[in-house]
Design an enzyme around this catalytic site. Structure first.
Site, short mmCIF file in Angstrom:
data_model
loop_
_atom_site.label_atom_id
_atom_site.label_comp_id
_atom_site.label_asym_id
_atom_site.label_seq_id
_atom_site.Cartn_x
_atom_site.Cartn_y
_atom_site.Cartn_z
CE LYS A 652 -4.40 -1.44 1.84
NZ LYS A 652 -5.32 -1.34 2.93
CD GLU A 656 2.24 11.08 0.65
OE1 GLU A 656 1.93 12.58 0.05
OE2 GLU A 656 1.98 10.21 -0.13
#
Length: 691
Positions: A652, A656
């Site tokens: 994934k 951030e």
């Protein structure tokens, strides 16, 4: 695809492969590259916020030591006005093309000399006169110039009857949340060196995506793409500020063209603040209505953000609002407000970081008014499918993050009333925030060569921002080829290696890993040397439509001094559902760094402009505060089991998700400590005291 789960390099906490080079000083950054015959350029920036250059007296510096010349709008190479970035043509790139000044800090000249010191001295001495015009740098959501933002992503949503559901709600929150301009503040200032080798423009640049930036530079200078090559070896951070074709590269290429020799342009710290893109200020109204039992009836999130007339941009603040919670009615909208400022661009967790602060603060306020545990409120409104899209989630482990985080943090013992814990003059509080960040992959090309000596050379135009991309890709290639990591040689950070997504959007590793995995699958038989190449563009188009996100839950404990208003974070805990973790050591470092960035956003970071001059007044680390070592508390970060179906290795991305949610968790903890809600970041001493 070879995505077996056999024991191998993936999932092992290995130190970064370039670690020794960095700690011994052998690693070269853009400003370290040795180039024979090197000259140096120094920027001259506009000191007015809007107007025209009346005169630049270049004769005043011609005889200064070492000066080779000055480039300004009268003699600069003509650039292609159609050149731009992801959002279209970008006037921020079209430097030294005319006398017009669209914002303070605009480069208006470049002085080139034999040494950096000589160039800087001449740049500081260069006389410039202006015809100053009135400017507008005052941002507000109700600004008359505001208009609907682009809908390229984070398009407006309008599901159900928001007004009717709000009217039927037992409790309604209707508040406005504000975030200031923020700067990426990477450790390494932007630097580029450009030169010509025959008909080919070469550059070493500090950037996050050499292939895309080479294409932009080629377009700017009216060159075929194959005549531009950009390399970048090591990068000292970027956080989004190096995803663009920066002024250092454009001006270095101009100077190399004009003076016929290599030219290096390295920005000073102040120039980084003034001439490279920032996160825009936001003004966000959130309305949430719920029944008395806490079930949501409606969410309305309208976010405004500042932009420049020079370029389009989208600060997608409402993405999370369409993802996190189930409600029968959801409406979102984005307003762009053009001002006389440098064009904003992506900063780490663009849109999601300020959007999370607004949404998760409002959810906390709703829990407060309901007399409900904020954790229970979030669990109660967990959606089964995308609340707006109706699409299934590829995977969603937010509940696991919340539950495990609460257990480790000791949430169950929390008294949910504010101002109940005191330690002498200190008020103590705790808070949490849930969050998500969209993930996926972008087309990339990779090549693998099976060498005669039994090793493999993997080539892909990735960039390592210091996050450990080299180490992660080495492990991925080793497992894809079913060999040890000692058999892998990696070539990255060169536009000649072909198209590849840059290091940004939490999509770098997933994009590159997919291409490497596909190339590895093509290596067959004992023949050596042999090279296999794979491009993932078609495969990405075949990926099933799903809601694809990483998720996290962040818990914070703070103290607030009742006499001084000083807020300190004592501890942070983050639990993350971020797909399969390639290297736990580096992934943990990534999310901890993100949480520190969120702490910095909550308590320190604030770009300030003088409303009279329109200029930044804190364009340095003396005035623009970021979290320092003394500000960083005890931080715990861990991952729950997670996977991303359809993307090789279940990746994934962790770049951030650590930022998103942290500022809201801290703000919610400050309310719990003080009983006063902070809706305007950063949470400064004066705001706490005034509350």
């Amino acid at each position: 695809m070879n995505t077996s789960t056999r024991d191998g390099a993936i999932g092992v906490a290995r130190p970064r492969v370039e670690g020794r080079a960095k700690v011994t000083g052998a690693a070269r950054y853009a400003a370290d590259e040795p180039v024979p015959g090197l000259a140096h350029g120094a920027l001259v920036l506009s000191t007015v916020a809007r107007g025209r250059v009346r005169d630049i007296d270049v004769t005043a510096v011609h005889d200064m030591p070492g000066v080779l010349g000055v480039i300004d709008h009268t003699n600069a190479p003509r650039l292609n006005p159609q050149a731009g970035h992801f959002f279209g043509p970008d006037g921020g790139l079209h430097l030294l093309q005319d006398e017009v000044i669209p914002h303070a800090g605009r480069p208006i000249a470049l002085v080139v000399a034999e040494t950096p010191e000589q160039a800087r001295a001449a740049a500081q001495a260069l006389p410039v006169t202006y015809d100053e015009q009135s400017h507008d740098t005052c941002f507000s959501a109700g600004h008359p110039a505001g208009r609907p933002a682009l809908t390229l992503f984070d398009a407006p949503a309008d599901v159900g009857d928001v007004e009717a559901e709000l009217a039927a709600g037992a409790v309604v929150v209707d508040e406005t949340y504000r975030t200031p301009e923020e700067h990426c503040s990477a450790m390494e200032p932007h630097s580029a060196t450009a030169w010509w080798e025959g008909e080919r423009l070469q550059a070493v640049d500090s950037d996050q995506g050499p292939f895309q930036i080479a294409l932009t530079l080629a377009t700017l200078f009216h060159l075929p793409a194959e005549r531009v090559r950009i390399r970048v070896d090591h990068i000292g951070g970027g956080f989004g500020s190096k995803t663009m074709c920066g002024p250092q590269l454009i001006l270095a290429a101009m100077a190399a063209t004009r003076f016929g020799r290599p030219v290096r342009v390295t920005l000073t710290r102040t120039e980084v603040f003034l001439a490279t893109a920032q996160r825009p200020a936001t003004d966000q109204r959130v309305r949430i209505g719920a029944d008395a039992d806490g079930r949501l009836r409606a969410i309305h999130h309208h976010a405004a953000f500042e932009i420049s007339p020079l370029a389009e941009y989208i600060e997608g603040c409402t993405e999370l609002t369409k993802t996190l919670y189930a409600a029968p009615a959801i409406r979102t909208a984005l307003t762009a407000v053009p001002l006389d400022i440098l064009p904003p661009y992506s900063m780490r967790a663009p849109g999601a970081a300020p959007g999370s602060f607004a949404l998760e603060s409002a959810m906390d306020e709703l829990a407060e008014r309901l007399g409900m545990d904020p954790l229970e409120l979030r669990l109660l409104n967990e959606p089964a499918v995308g609340p707006v899209s109706g699409l299934p989630f590829s995977s969603r482990n937010l509940v696991t993050c919340l539950g495990e985080g609460a257990r480790r943090f000791g949430w169950a013992s929390r008294d949910h009333r504010p101002r109940m814990r005191r330690e002498g003059p200190l008020l103590v509080g705790t808070g949490l925030a849930a969050t998500s960040f969209s993930i996926g992959a972008f087309p990339s090309r990779a090549s693998i060569t099976a060498e005669p000596d039994g090793t493999f050379t993997v080539a892909i135009g990735a960039a390592d921002l210091g996050t450990g991309a080299r180490t992660a890709l080495t492990a991925i290639a080793a497992d894809a080829l079913a060999v040890g990591i000692d058999k892998i040689g990696l070539r990255i950070s060169d536009s000649d290696l072909g198209p590849a997504w840059g290091a940004g959007g939490s999509r770098g590793t997933a994009s590159w890993a997919w291409a490497i995995t596909e190339a590895a699958a093509k290596i067959r038989g004992p023949e050596r040397p042999v090279t296999a190449t794979a491009d993932t563009a078609q495969l990405l188009g075949e990926l099933a439509s799903r809601e694809r996100h990483a998720f996290s839950a962040v818990f914070a404990e703070v103290t607030a001094d009742s006499a001084t208003g000083e807020v300190r974070v004592r501890r942070l805990l983050g639990m993350f559902a971020a797909g399969r973790v390639i290297n736990p050591l580096m992934a943990r470092s990534q999310v901890i760094g993100g949480m520190i960035g969120g702490l910095s956003m909550a308590l320190h970071e604030e770009g300030v402009r003088d409303p009279v001059t329109g200029r930044h007044v804190n364009a340095d680390f003396a005035g623009y505060h970021i979290a320092a070592h003394a500000d960083v508390p005890d931080i715990e970060a861990d991952f729950v089991p997670d996977d991303e179906p359809g993307i090789p290795w279940g990746i994934k991305g962790v770049g951030e998700i650590g930022n998103v949610g942290t500022a809201a968790a801290i703000a919610n903890a400050v309310w719990h400590a003080t009983g006063v809600r902070q809706r305007h970041l950063p949470i400064r001493l004066d705001r706490v005291l005034e509350g």
